[in-house]
Design a protein around this motif. Structure first.
Motif, PDB file in Angstrom:
ATOM      1  N   GLU A   1       0.856  -1.187   0.000  1.00 37.34           N
ATOM      2  CA  GLU A   1       0.000   0.000   0.000  1.00 37.34           C
ATOM      3  C   GLU A   1       0.898   1.244   0.000  1.00 37.34           C
ATOM      4  O   GLU A   1       2.077   1.167   0.356  1.00 37.34           O
ATOM      5  CB  GLU A   1      -0.925  -0.015   1.215  1.00 37.34           C
ATOM      6  CG  GLU A   1      -1.806  -1.242   1.315  1.00 37.34           C
ATOM      7  CD  GLU A   1      -2.681  -1.466   0.101  1.00 37.34           C
ATOM      8  OE1 GLU A   1      -3.655  -0.735  -0.077  1.00 37.34           O
ATOM      9  OE2 GLU A   1      -2.388  -2.392  -0.685  1.00 37.34           O
ATOM     10  N   THR A   2       0.321   2.382  -0.391  1.00 43.62           N
ATOM     11  CA  THR A   2       1.136   3.599  -0.544  1.00 43.62           C
ATOM     12  C   THR A   2       1.599   4.153   0.805  1.00 43.62           C
ATOM     13  O   THR A   2       0.759   4.391   1.687  1.00 43.62           O
ATOM     14  CB  THR A   2       0.305   4.702  -1.245  1.00 43.62           C
ATOM     15  OG1 THR A   2      -0.342   4.122  -2.363  1.00 43.62           O
ATOM     16  CG2 THR A   2       1.165   5.861  -1.683  1.00 43.62           C
ATOM     17  N   PRO A   3       2.919   4.385   0.945  1.00 45.54           N
ATOM     18  CA  PRO A   3       3.393   5.002   2.190  1.00 45.54           C
ATOM     19  C   PRO A   3       2.658   6.321   2.436  1.00 45.54           C
ATOM     20  O   PRO A   3       2.446   7.096   1.507  1.00 45.54           O
ATOM     21  CB  PRO A   3       4.890   5.247   1.923  1.00 45.54           C
ATOM     22  CG  PRO A   3       5.245   4.256   0.860  1.00 45.54           C
ATOM     23  CD  PRO A   3       4.005   4.100   0.005  1.00 45.54           C
ATOM     24  N   ALA A  39      -7.365   6.914   2.609  1.00 47.15           N
ATOM     25  CA  ALA A  39      -7.119   5.522   2.192  1.00 47.15           C
ATOM     26  C   ALA A  39      -8.360   4.669   2.477  1.00 47.15           C
ATOM     27  O   ALA A  39      -8.297   3.651   3.154  1.00 47.15           O
ATOM     28  CB  ALA A  39      -5.900   4.964   2.912  1.00 47.15           C
ATOM     29  N   THR A  40      -9.464   5.124   1.907  1.00 51.04           N
ATOM     30  CA  THR A  40     -10.731   4.423   2.136  1.00 51.04           C
ATOM     31  C   THR A  40     -10.662   2.971   1.673  1.00 51.04           C
ATOM     32  O   THR A  40     -11.223   2.087   2.312  1.00 51.04           O
ATOM     33  CB  THR A  40     -11.857   5.156   1.377  1.00 51.04           C
ATOM     34  OG1 THR A  40     -11.897   6.493   1.875  1.00 51.04           O
ATOM     35  CG2 THR A  40     -13.209   4.514   1.584  1.00 51.04           C
ATOM     36  N   LEU A  41      -9.951   2.750   0.554  1.00 47.22           N
ATOM     37  CA  LEU A  41      -9.961   1.391  -0.015  1.00 47.22           C
ATOM     38  C   LEU A  41      -9.110   0.432   0.809  1.00 47.22           C
ATOM     39  O   LEU A  41      -9.499  -0.712   1.051  1.00 47.22           O
ATOM     40  CB  LEU A  41      -9.509   1.440  -1.477  1.00 47.22           C
ATOM     41  CG  LEU A  41     -10.433   2.323  -2.326  1.00 47.22           C
ATOM     42  CD1 LEU A  41      -9.869   2.534  -3.719  1.00 47.22           C
ATOM     43  CD2 LEU A  41     -11.825   1.725  -2.398  1.00 47.22           C
ATOM     44  N   THR A  42      -7.951   0.892   1.283  1.00 51.41           N
ATOM     45  CA  THR A  42      -7.146   0.049   2.174  1.00 51.41           C
ATOM     46  C   THR A  42      -7.922  -0.212   3.456  1.00 51.41           C
ATOM     47  O   THR A  42      -7.945  -1.347   3.959  1.00 51.41           O
ATOM     48  CB  THR A  42      -5.802   0.725   2.508  1.00 51.41           C
ATOM     49  OG1 THR A  42      -5.134   1.057   1.288  1.00 51.41           O
ATOM     50  CG2 THR A  42      -4.904  -0.191   3.325  1.00 51.41           C
ATOM     51  N   SER A  43      -8.573   0.841   3.980  1.00 54.36           N
ATOM     52  CA  SER A  43      -9.342   0.692   5.227  1.00 54.36           C
ATOM     53  C   SER A  43     -10.433  -0.351   5.055  1.00 54.36           C
ATOM     54  O   SER A  43     -10.635  -1.204   5.917  1.00 54.36           O
ATOM     55  CB  SER A  43      -9.978   2.026   5.627  1.00 54.36           C
ATOM     56  OG  SER A  43      -8.977   2.996   5.840  1.00 54.36           O
TER      57      SER A  43
HETATM   58  C1  FMN Z   1      -0.648   7.800  -5.949  1.00 53.14           C
HETATM   59  C2  FMN Z   1      -1.863   7.406  -5.144  1.00 53.14           C
HETATM   60  C3  FMN Z   1      -1.752   6.427  -4.196  1.00 53.14           C
HETATM   61  C4  FMN Z   1      -2.846   6.005  -3.449  1.00 53.14           C
HETATM   62  N1  FMN Z   1      -2.713   5.025  -2.531  1.00 53.14           N
HETATM   63  C5  FMN Z   1      -3.787   4.613  -1.831  1.00 53.14           C
HETATM   64  C6  FMN Z   1      -3.669   3.555  -0.873  1.00 53.14           C
HETATM   65  O1  FMN Z   1      -2.602   2.996  -0.614  1.00 53.14           O
HETATM   66  N2  FMN Z   1      -4.812   3.179  -0.233  1.00 53.14           N
HETATM   67  C7  FMN Z   1      -6.034   3.771  -0.469  1.00 53.14           C
HETATM   68  O2  FMN Z   1      -7.012   3.347   0.128  1.00 53.14           O
HETATM   69  N3  FMN Z   1      -6.133   4.782  -1.338  1.00 53.14           N
HETATM   70  C8  FMN Z   1      -5.053   5.217  -2.022  1.00 53.14           C
HETATM   71  N4  FMN Z   1      -5.176   6.233  -2.912  1.00 53.14           N
HETATM   72  C9  FMN Z   1      -6.430   6.970  -2.968  1.00 53.14           C
HETATM   73  C10 FMN Z   1      -7.526   6.196  -3.666  1.00 53.14           C
HETATM   74  O3  FMN Z   1      -7.291   6.254  -5.009  1.00 53.14           O
HETATM   75  C11 FMN Z   1      -8.861   6.799  -3.284  1.00 53.14           C
HETATM   76  O4  FMN Z   1      -8.903   8.092  -3.731  1.00 53.14           O
HETATM   77  C12 FMN Z   1      -9.021   6.816  -1.793  1.00 53.14           C
HETATM   78  O5  FMN Z   1      -9.002   5.526  -1.310  1.00 53.14           O
HETATM   79  C13 FMN Z   1     -10.297   7.504  -1.354  1.00 53.14           C
HETATM   80  O6  FMN Z   1     -10.113   7.755   0.033  1.00 53.14           O
HETATM   81  P1  FMN Z   1     -10.840   8.974   0.784  1.00 53.14           P
HETATM   82  O7  FMN Z   1     -12.310   8.774   0.514  1.00 53.14           O
HETATM   83  O8  FMN Z   1     -10.491   8.762   2.227  1.00 53.14           O
HETATM   84  O9  FMN Z   1     -10.282  10.203   0.232  1.00 53.14           O
HETATM   85  C14 FMN Z   1      -4.086   6.635  -3.664  1.00 53.14           C
HETATM   86  C15 FMN Z   1      -4.210   7.637  -4.618  1.00 53.14           C
HETATM   87  C16 FMN Z   1      -3.112   8.024  -5.355  1.00 53.14           C
HETATM   88  C17 FMN Z   1      -3.272   9.112  -6.390  1.00 53.14           C
END
Ligand code: FMN
Length: 281
Positions: free
Chosen positions: A194-196, A248-252
């Protein structure tokens, strides 16, 4: 011509060719490739036992990270910091559980057991239906290890492996539960991509600390442990919820789903029920 002299062996004839000749350049390149590949292969073979040892050590360190042995060791009048990895692991018994029955599987040797291999093998795993596969792992292994934290007179905690899809990767970790009431003692993820700063915040000790004391199940035995945007302010939230990771809604969502899976009926619920009287508080 000296190079065509019948008295020279093939190697001498090769060496006598001009350095810029095509055949000498290709020949030298081939010999260099051969020497390098022998060197790399030898290093890989020779270092393999060390790599395996380090991998095992790392794996054990990750289990210890959620085992919370310090108070147990201190109550015995010992200093945790002075203990070797072997000494620390003496408090942890590895056993294999049949996830379908919730019973221990004493016929399987824990030292030879590989969870990911078991989950891949059609002989030792079942395909999960779409509705069942909330963690995005495709197959349910028939067997999985558990790590029981115990002293001579007491079982303190049980540590279960957990894994499931986040946004970019499968997250692998451990969840530690108190044996008496299945409250969370600790959580850690030892592998993910997952993204740091976003999903990678699953590694943040402050975030992980929020799990401690949360109850995995409610009084009816329903899995309630979850990540939520509103993690306080109601009885349900205070007992069971942890802050979702911001941005990070999707990781959550992935972490919630993998917790629900491994604490649920396809995961360790039958085992926790039979061994620890799965109940919530
Ligand atoms: C470069 C990049 C990395 C991302 N990495 C993650 C990630 O590791 N986990 C995640 O859930 N969302 C990540 N996102 C964001 C998702 O694409 C999405 O916008 C987000 O999960 C929505 O969360 P929010 O509703 O809390 O803003 C990343 C977005 C970008 C542009």
């Amino acid at each position: 011509m000296q190079s065509n002299s019948p008295s020279l062996n093939p190697l001498q004839r090769f060496l006598q060719q001009p350095n810029d000749s095509t055949s000498k350049t290709i020949g030298v390149a081939l010999v260099l490739c051969l020497v390098c590949s022998v060197f790399v292969s030898a290093a890989a073979v020779l270092l393999k036992p060390l790599q395996t040892q380090n991998k095992l050590r790392d794996f054990k360190e990750n289990i210890l990270a959620v085992a919370g042995l310090e108070p147990i060791v201190a109550s015995m009048g010992k200093d945790y910091a002075q203990l070797s990895l072997l000494d620390k692991f003496a408090f942890i018994e590895t056993r294999i559980v049949d996830l379908r029955t919730g019973e221990y599987a004493p016929h399987i040797d824990p030292t030879q057991f590989d969870l990911q291999q078991t989950a891949r093998d059609p002989q030792t795993s079942d395909v999960l239906s779409k509705a069942e596969d909330i963690a995005g792992i495709q197959r349910q292994p028939h067997y999985a290890p558990v790590y029981v934290v115990k002293t001579a007179d007491q079982v303190h905690k049980v540590i279960i492996p957990i894994y499931g899809k986040g946004l970019w990767s499968t997250l692998y970790g451990f969840l530690s539960l108190r044996a008496s009431d299945l409250r969370v003692e600790g959580i850690s993820f030892y592998a993910h991509k997952e993204t740091p700063g976003l999903g990678g915040e699953v590694d943040n000790p402050n975030w992980r600390a929020q799990f401690v004391g949360k109850s995995a199940y409610d009084a009816d035995g329903v899995v309630r442990l979850a990540l939520a945007k509103q993690s306080t302010g109601s009885e349900l939230a205070d007992l069971h919820y942890v802050d979702a990771l911001s941005g990070a809604t999707l990781t959550s969502r992935g972490v919630t789903q993998l917790l629900q899976f491994w604490l649920g009926e396809q995961g360790f619920a039958p085992f926790l029920r039979s061994q620890f009287g799965q109940s919530g508080t």
